[in-house]
Design a protein around this motif. Sequence first.
Motif, mmCIF file in Angstrom:
data_model
loop_
_atom_site.group_PDB
_atom_site.id
_atom_site.type_symbol
_atom_site.label_atom_id
_atom_site.label_comp_id
_atom_site.label_asym_id
_atom_site.label_seq_id
_atom_site.Cartn_x
_atom_site.Cartn_y
_atom_site.Cartn_z
ATOM 1 N N GLN A 148 0.934 -1.143 -0.116
ATOM 2 C CA GLN A 148 -0.094 0.115 -0.143
ATOM 3 C C GLN A 148 1.010 1.150 0.036
ATOM 4 O O GLN A 148 1.868 1.294 0.853
ATOM 5 N N GLU A 152 -0.352 7.385 -2.985
ATOM 6 C CA GLU A 152 -1.848 6.980 -3.509
ATOM 7 C C GLU A 152 -2.878 7.145 -2.297
ATOM 8 O O GLU A 152 -4.055 7.891 -2.864
ATOM 9 N N LEU A 153 -2.684 6.787 -1.046
ATOM 10 C CA LEU A 153 -3.631 7.012 -0.038
ATOM 11 C C LEU A 153 -3.823 8.530 0.133
ATOM 12 O O LEU A 153 -5.043 8.881 0.279
ATOM 13 N N LEU A 155 -3.518 10.963 -1.907
ATOM 14 C CA LEU A 155 -4.317 11.601 -3.287
ATOM 15 C C LEU A 155 -5.860 11.087 -2.996
ATOM 16 O O LEU A 155 -6.809 11.844 -3.355
ATOM 17 N N LEU A 156 -5.938 9.730 -2.729
ATOM 18 C CA LEU A 156 -7.611 9.416 -2.445
ATOM 19 C C LEU A 156 -8.125 10.050 -1.289
ATOM 20 O O LEU A 156 -9.351 10.456 -1.546
ATOM 21 N N ALA A 157 -7.546 10.274 -0.286
ATOM 22 C CA ALA A 157 -8.137 10.949 0.857
ATOM 23 C C ALA A 157 -8.533 12.504 0.599
ATOM 24 O O ALA A 157 -9.679 12.658 0.817
ATOM 25 N N ASP A 159 -9.003 13.780 -2.756
ATOM 26 C CA ASP A 159 -10.214 13.608 -3.486
ATOM 27 C C ASP A 159 -11.353 13.301 -2.761
ATOM 28 O O ASP A 159 -12.637 13.932 -3.175
ATOM 29 N N ALA A 160 -11.453 12.813 -1.736
ATOM 30 C CA ALA A 160 -12.650 12.412 -0.988
ATOM 31 C C ALA A 160 -12.941 13.465 0.039
ATOM 32 O O ALA A 160 -14.373 13.307 0.495
ATOM 33 N N ALA A 188 -14.499 6.104 1.695
ATOM 34 C CA ALA A 188 -13.666 6.105 0.285
ATOM 35 C C ALA A 188 -12.499 5.464 0.670
ATOM 36 O O ALA A 188 -12.191 4.579 -0.204
ATOM 37 N N VAL A 189 -11.839 5.698 1.584
ATOM 38 C CA VAL A 189 -10.608 5.044 2.093
ATOM 39 C C VAL A 189 -10.803 3.634 2.155
ATOM 40 O O VAL A 189 -10.052 2.712 1.590
ATOM 41 N N ALA A 192 -11.176 1.685 -1.091
ATOM 42 C CA ALA A 192 -9.864 1.298 -1.932
ATOM 43 C C ALA A 192 -9.065 0.406 -1.153
ATOM 44 O O ALA A 192 -7.992 0.211 -1.749
ATOM 45 N N TYR A 194 -7.967 0.209 2.077
ATOM 46 C CA TYR A 194 -7.369 0.427 3.257
ATOM 47 C C TYR A 194 -7.862 0.248 4.475
ATOM 48 O O TYR A 194 -9.321 0.250 4.399
#
Length: 252
Positions: A148, A152-153, A155-157, A159-160, A188-189, A192, A194
Motif C-alpha cells: 500500500q 496513493e492514499l 491523493l485518495l483521501a 479527493d474524498a 472512500a478509504v 479502496a 485500506y
Amino acid sequence: MSGHNKWSTIKHKKGKADAARAKVFTQISKEIFVAVRQSGPDPTANFRLRLCIQKAKAANMPMDNVNRAIQKAAGNQDGVAYEEIVYEGYGAGGIAIMCELLTDNRNRVASDIRYLFSRNNGNLGETGCVSYMFERKGRMLVPLEDGQDMDELMLLALDAGAEDVLTDNPEEAEIVCATEDLEAVKNAVEAAGYNTDNAEITMLPSNTIEITDEETATKVLTLLSKLEDYDDAQNVYSNADIPEELIEKLDI
C-alpha cells in the motif's frame, strides 16, 4: 493543519498500562447512550453510533455489552440523563486544555474538576478561554500494509474531501477532515482497500506549545492523566507538543 494532537496519537498507540477496562467500557457505554438519544438506535442511520461501535470493537468490548447499552438508551430503562459538559483551563507551561465529560451530576463534576486542576499545577478557566484555540475535526488513522502506497492514499483521501494527511510515521497516515466529511472519507478509504483505525470526532489545536524539559512535561502529563482517569471524563485535549521520546521516558 498545524499541531495535531500528538498526545492523543501516542496514547492511542501505546495504551495506558494502568487504565482499567471497566473505565473504558463505561466511557463507551455513555457515548452510546448520547448517540442513541440524539439520533436513534439504528447504527445504519446513526453515524455517531457506528463510531461508538467501532470503538467498542477496538477495545474488545463484548457485543452483548454494546447491545445492552443501545437498548438501555433507547428505552431509558434507568431514567438516567447524561449531560455533556466541557471544562477549559491551563496546565504547566501555559498549555491549553479542554476536557469533555458526560455526567448525571453537574455539581459534583464542577467541584472535582476544579480540584484536579488546582492540585496538579493547572488553573480552571472560564468557558471560552481556550476553546478558540481548537477546531472540531474528523480524524482517523490508516495503517499501511505491504504494497500500500502513502502517496496513493494521500491523493485518495484528499479527493474524498480530507483537509490534510499527516505522514510522520511511514507505517501509517493520520487523516484530518471536516466533521461532516468524516463518513465519506472513511468510506472512500475503506472502499479502496485500506483499513481505518480510531475514526473519531475530535478537537485539534490550531497551534501548539512545545514542551522539552522533563519537569514541565511531567506536570503536564500528570494533569492530563488525572483528568483522563476521572470517571466522567470522555475526552481530554491539549495543545502541548511533547516529543514522543520524552513521553516514553517519563512513562506517566
